[in-house]
Design a protein around this motif. Structure first.
Motif, mmCIF file in Angstrom:
data_model
loop_
_atom_site.group_PDB
_atom_site.id
_atom_site.type_symbol
_atom_site.label_atom_id
_atom_site.label_comp_id
_atom_site.label_asym_id
_atom_site.label_seq_id
_atom_site.Cartn_x
_atom_site.Cartn_y
_atom_site.Cartn_z
ATOM 1 N N THR A 54 0.827 -1.214 0.000
ATOM 2 C CA THR A 54 0.000 0.000 0.000
ATOM 3 C C THR A 54 0.858 1.260 0.000
ATOM 4 O OG1 THR A 54 -1.729 -1.191 1.182
ATOM 5 C CG2 THR A 54 -1.878 1.216 1.175
ATOM 6 N N THR A 55 1.874 1.304 0.856
ATOM 7 C CA THR A 55 2.726 2.497 0.903
ATOM 8 C C THR A 55 3.529 2.654 -0.400
ATOM 9 O OG1 THR A 55 4.447 1.286 2.110
ATOM 10 C CG2 THR A 55 2.877 2.595 3.419
ATOM 11 N N THR A 56 3.878 1.557 -1.030
ATOM 12 C CA THR A 56 4.576 1.623 -2.319
ATOM 13 C C THR A 56 3.650 2.170 -3.399
ATOM 14 O OG1 THR A 56 6.007 -0.223 -1.700
ATOM 15 C CG2 THR A 56 5.841 0.281 -4.051
ATOM 16 N N VAL A 57 2.402 1.735 -3.387
ATOM 17 C CA VAL A 57 1.426 2.245 -4.349
ATOM 18 C C VAL A 57 1.215 3.744 -4.135
ATOM 19 C CG1 VAL A 57 -1.027 2.181 -4.993
ATOM 20 C CG2 VAL A 57 0.263 0.051 -4.759
ATOM 21 N N VAL A 58 1.118 4.173 -2.886
ATOM 22 C CA VAL A 58 0.965 5.603 -2.590
ATOM 23 C C VAL A 58 2.176 6.378 -3.114
ATOM 24 C CG1 VAL A 58 0.901 7.321 -0.714
ATOM 25 C CG2 VAL A 58 -0.571 5.299 -0.620
ATOM 26 N N PHE A 59 3.367 5.859 -2.900
ATOM 27 C CA PHE A 59 4.604 6.496 -3.355
ATOM 28 C C PHE A 59 4.576 6.720 -4.866
ATOM 29 C CE2 PHE A 59 8.883 6.105 -5.127
ATOM 30 C CZ PHE A 59 9.584 7.061 -4.414
ATOM 31 N N TYR A 60 4.354 5.643 -5.616
ATOM 32 C CA TYR A 60 4.379 5.767 -7.066
ATOM 33 C C TYR A 60 3.185 6.554 -7.595
ATOM 34 C CZ TYR A 60 8.477 2.818 -7.507
ATOM 35 O OH TYR A 60 9.757 2.328 -7.437
ATOM 36 N N ALA A 61 2.019 6.403 -6.987
ATOM 37 C CA ALA A 61 0.836 7.152 -7.421
ATOM 38 C C ALA A 61 1.068 8.655 -7.254
ATOM 39 C CB ALA A 61 -0.397 6.707 -6.639
ATOM 40 N N TYR A 62 1.681 9.057 -6.150
ATOM 41 C CA TYR A 62 1.973 10.475 -5.911
ATOM 42 C C TYR A 62 2.827 11.035 -7.046
ATOM 43 C CZ TYR A 62 4.433 14.529 -3.994
ATOM 44 O OH TYR A 62 4.990 15.768 -3.815
ATOM 45 N N PHE A 63 3.933 10.360 -7.358
ATOM 46 C CA PHE A 63 4.842 10.865 -8.382
ATOM 47 C C PHE A 63 4.208 10.828 -9.770
ATOM 48 C CE2 PHE A 63 7.941 10.220 -5.035
ATOM 49 C CZ PHE A 63 8.750 11.341 -5.188
ATOM 50 N N VAL A 64 3.498 9.754 -10.089
ATOM 51 C CA VAL A 64 2.874 9.643 -11.409
ATOM 52 C C VAL A 64 1.783 10.690 -11.591
ATOM 53 C CG1 VAL A 64 1.393 8.172 -12.853
ATOM 54 C CG2 VAL A 64 3.433 7.207 -11.782
ATOM 55 N N LEU A 65 0.872 10.788 -10.650
ATOM 56 C CA LEU A 65 -0.257 11.704 -10.799
ATOM 57 C C LEU A 65 0.172 13.171 -10.771
ATOM 58 C CD1 LEU A 65 -2.910 9.820 -8.658
ATOM 59 C CD2 LEU A 65 -2.724 9.901 -11.159
ATOM 60 N N MET A 66 1.069 13.517 -9.872
ATOM 61 C CA MET A 66 1.539 14.908 -9.804
ATOM 62 C C MET A 66 2.298 15.288 -11.081
ATOM 63 S SD MET A 66 0.501 16.367 -7.001
ATOM 64 C CE MET A 66 1.557 17.800 -6.877
ATOM 65 N N THR A 67 3.141 14.388 -11.568
ATOM 66 C CA THR A 67 3.914 14.692 -12.771
ATOM 67 C C THR A 67 3.006 14.773 -13.993
ATOM 68 O OG1 THR A 67 5.863 13.614 -11.833
ATOM 69 C CG2 THR A 67 5.862 13.971 -14.202
ATOM 70 N N LYS A 68 2.032 13.894 -14.092
ATOM 71 C CA LYS A 68 1.129 13.911 -15.248
ATOM 72 C C LYS A 68 0.256 15.165 -15.265
ATOM 73 C CE LYS A 68 -1.449 12.737 -18.727
ATOM 74 N NZ LYS A 68 -1.094 13.403 -19.948
ATOM 75 N N TYR A 69 -0.352 15.488 -14.137
ATOM 76 C CA TYR A 69 -1.312 16.584 -14.125
ATOM 77 C C TYR A 69 -0.698 17.968 -13.928
ATOM 78 C CZ TYR A 69 -4.942 13.100 -14.287
ATOM 79 O OH TYR A 69 -5.745 12.064 -14.676
ATOM 80 N N PHE A 70 0.448 18.058 -13.263
ATOM 81 C CA PHE A 70 1.044 19.362 -12.980
ATOM 82 C C PHE A 70 2.447 19.532 -13.557
ATOM 83 C CE2 PHE A 70 -1.849 18.403 -9.422
ATOM 84 C CZ PHE A 70 -2.755 19.440 -9.596
ATOM 85 N N GLN A 71 3.037 18.469 -14.110
ATOM 86 C CA GLN A 71 4.411 18.443 -14.592
ATOM 87 C C GLN A 71 5.418 18.674 -13.467
ATOM 88 O OE1 GLN A 71 3.718 21.166 -18.165
ATOM 89 N NE2 GLN A 71 5.243 19.708 -18.917
#
Length: 157
Positions: A72-89
Protein backbone atom coordinates in the motif's frame (compact mmCIF):
# COMPACT_ATOMS: atom_id res chain seq x y z
CA UNK A 1 6.06 28.71 -33.19
CA UNK A 2 9.67 27.78 -32.45
CA UNK A 3 12.02 28.44 -35.33
CA UNK A 4 9.34 30.24 -37.38
CA UNK A 5 9.34 33.86 -38.38
CA UNK A 6 6.72 35.82 -36.48
CA UNK A 7 4.62 38.44 -38.30
CA UNK A 8 3.26 41.30 -36.24
CA UNK A 9 0.30 43.16 -37.76
CA UNK A 10 0.88 46.31 -35.72
CA UNK A 11 4.31 47.07 -37.14
CA UNK A 12 4.11 44.95 -40.32
CA UNK A 13 7.54 43.52 -39.73
CA UNK A 14 8.86 40.00 -39.57
CA UNK A 15 10.62 39.16 -36.33
CA UNK A 16 13.52 36.69 -36.29
CA UNK A 17 12.91 33.07 -35.26
CA UNK A 18 12.53 32.53 -31.52
CA UNK A 19 14.37 29.91 -29.59
CA UNK A 20 13.46 28.38 -26.28
CA UNK A 21 16.32 28.12 -23.86
CA UNK A 22 15.98 25.97 -20.79
CA UNK A 23 18.00 26.19 -17.64
CA UNK A 24 18.43 22.57 -16.62
CA UNK A 25 17.90 21.65 -12.98
CA UNK A 26 21.04 20.25 -11.42
CA UNK A 27 21.61 17.40 -8.99
CA UNK A 28 21.31 19.34 -5.72
CA UNK A 29 18.11 21.20 -6.62
CA UNK A 30 16.51 17.93 -7.67
CA UNK A 31 17.86 16.18 -4.57
CA UNK A 32 16.26 18.71 -2.21
CA UNK A 33 12.98 18.58 -4.14
CA UNK A 34 13.02 14.77 -3.89
CA UNK A 35 13.64 14.91 -0.13
CA UNK A 36 10.69 17.28 0.21
CA UNK A 37 8.57 14.81 -1.79
CA UNK A 38 9.65 11.97 0.48
CA UNK A 39 8.40 14.04 3.44
CA UNK A 40 5.07 14.54 1.66
CA UNK A 41 4.67 10.85 0.82
CA UNK A 42 5.73 9.83 4.33
CA UNK A 43 3.19 12.25 5.77
CA UNK A 44 0.42 10.86 3.57
CA UNK A 45 1.27 7.36 4.71
CA UNK A 46 1.46 8.30 8.38
CA UNK A 47 -1.66 10.50 8.37
CA UNK A 48 -3.91 8.40 6.13
CA UNK A 49 -2.63 4.91 5.31
CA UNK A 50 -1.44 3.77 8.75
CA UNK A 51 -4.56 5.06 10.57
CA UNK A 52 -6.78 3.31 8.01
CA UNK A 53 -4.90 0.06 8.54
CA UNK A 54 -5.30 0.41 12.30
CA UNK A 55 -8.99 1.33 11.96
CA UNK A 56 -9.65 -1.84 9.96
CA UNK A 57 -7.46 -3.84 12.35
CA UNK A 58 -4.90 -4.72 9.68
CA UNK A 59 -1.27 -5.38 10.51
CA UNK A 60 1.16 -2.50 10.06
CA UNK A 61 4.19 -4.76 10.48
CA UNK A 62 6.45 -4.68 7.47
CA UNK A 63 7.61 -8.26 7.84
CA UNK A 64 8.18 -8.75 4.12
CA UNK A 65 8.04 -6.81 0.91
CA UNK A 66 4.68 -8.46 0.19
CA UNK A 67 3.07 -7.36 3.44
CA UNK A 68 -0.14 -5.40 2.76
CA UNK A 69 1.20 -2.24 4.39
CA UNK A 70 4.36 -2.39 2.28
CA UNK A 71 2.39 -2.81 -0.93
CA UNK A 72 0.00 0.00 0.00
CA UNK A 73 2.73 2.50 0.90
CA UNK A 74 4.58 1.62 -2.32
CA UNK A 75 1.43 2.25 -4.35
CA UNK A 76 0.96 5.60 -2.59
CA UNK A 77 4.60 6.50 -3.35
CA UNK A 78 4.38 5.77 -7.07
CA UNK A 79 0.84 7.15 -7.42
CA UNK A 80 1.97 10.48 -5.91
CA UNK A 81 4.84 10.86 -8.38
CA UNK A 82 2.87 9.64 -11.41
CA UNK A 83 -0.26 11.70 -10.80
CA UNK A 84 1.54 14.91 -9.80
CA UNK A 85 3.91 14.69 -12.77
CA UNK A 86 1.13 13.91 -15.25
CA UNK A 87 -1.31 16.58 -14.12
CA UNK A 88 1.04 19.36 -12.98
CA UNK A 89 4.41 18.44 -14.59
CA UNK A 90 5.86 18.75 -11.12
CA UNK A 91 5.54 17.32 -7.65
CA UNK A 92 5.12 19.49 -4.56
CA UNK A 93 8.89 19.34 -4.04
CA UNK A 94 9.53 20.55 -7.56
CA UNK A 95 6.93 23.30 -7.07
CA UNK A 96 8.71 24.54 -3.93
CA UNK A 97 12.06 24.64 -5.73
CA UNK A 98 10.69 26.01 -9.02
CA UNK A 99 11.37 22.94 -11.15
CA UNK A 100 9.30 21.34 -13.88
CA UNK A 101 9.42 18.12 -15.90
CA UNK A 102 9.09 18.65 -19.64
CA UNK A 103 9.23 16.48 -22.72
CA UNK A 104 12.43 16.98 -24.73
CA UNK A 105 10.28 17.95 -27.73
CA UNK A 106 8.28 20.44 -25.63
CA UNK A 107 5.08 18.43 -26.03
CA UNK A 108 2.67 17.63 -23.22
CA UNK A 109 3.61 14.63 -21.10
CA UNK A 110 1.75 11.48 -22.10
CA UNK A 111 0.72 8.73 -19.72
CA UNK A 112 3.32 6.38 -21.19
CA UNK A 113 6.07 8.99 -20.79
CA UNK A 114 5.13 9.64 -17.17
CA UNK A 115 4.82 5.93 -16.33
CA UNK A 116 8.18 5.14 -17.89
CA UNK A 117 9.83 8.05 -16.09
CA UNK A 118 8.26 7.71 -12.66
CA UNK A 119 7.82 3.94 -12.35
CA UNK A 120 10.11 2.05 -14.69
CA UNK A 121 12.94 4.58 -14.85
CA UNK A 122 13.04 5.34 -11.14
CA UNK A 123 12.77 1.64 -10.24
CA UNK A 124 15.81 0.93 -12.43
CA UNK A 125 17.68 3.96 -11.03
CA UNK A 126 17.02 2.79 -7.46
CA UNK A 127 17.89 -0.86 -8.01
CA UNK A 128 21.34 -0.09 -9.37
CA UNK A 129 22.35 1.61 -6.14
CA UNK A 130 21.12 5.08 -7.06
CA UNK A 131 23.73 5.36 -9.83
CA UNK A 132 20.92 6.32 -12.22
CA UNK A 133 20.32 9.46 -10.17
CA UNK A 134 24.02 10.38 -10.33
CA UNK A 135 23.66 10.74 -14.09
CA UNK A 136 22.08 14.12 -13.26
CA UNK A 137 25.37 15.39 -11.87
CA UNK A 138 27.43 14.41 -14.89
CA UNK A 139 25.23 14.50 -18.00
CA UNK A 140 25.18 17.50 -20.32
CA UNK A 141 21.49 18.30 -19.87
CA UNK A 142 21.36 17.11 -16.24
CA UNK A 143 19.29 14.07 -17.24
CA UNK A 144 18.96 11.18 -14.83
CA UNK A 145 18.67 7.63 -16.13
CA UNK A 146 14.90 7.86 -15.69
CA UNK A 147 14.87 11.05 -17.79
CA UNK A 148 16.88 9.36 -20.52
CA UNK A 149 14.50 6.41 -20.56
CA UNK A 150 11.44 8.67 -20.89
CA UNK A 151 12.93 11.49 -23.03
CA UNK A 152 12.26 14.14 -20.42
CA UNK A 153 14.27 16.89 -18.77
CA UNK A 154 13.81 18.84 -15.56
CA UNK A 155 14.13 22.59 -15.94
CA UNK A 156 13.79 25.71 -13.82
CA UNK A 157 10.46 27.45 -14.39
Amino acid sequence: MMGENVYTAATEEVLPPTTVTNRYAGFWMRFWAYLFDLLVVGSINRLIVYPLFRFFDLSVDQTSMFAPITITTTVVFYAYFVLMTKYFQQTLGKMVFGLKVIDINHQSLTWSTVLFREVVGKFISKTILFIGFLFVAFSEKKKGLHDQIADTIVVHE
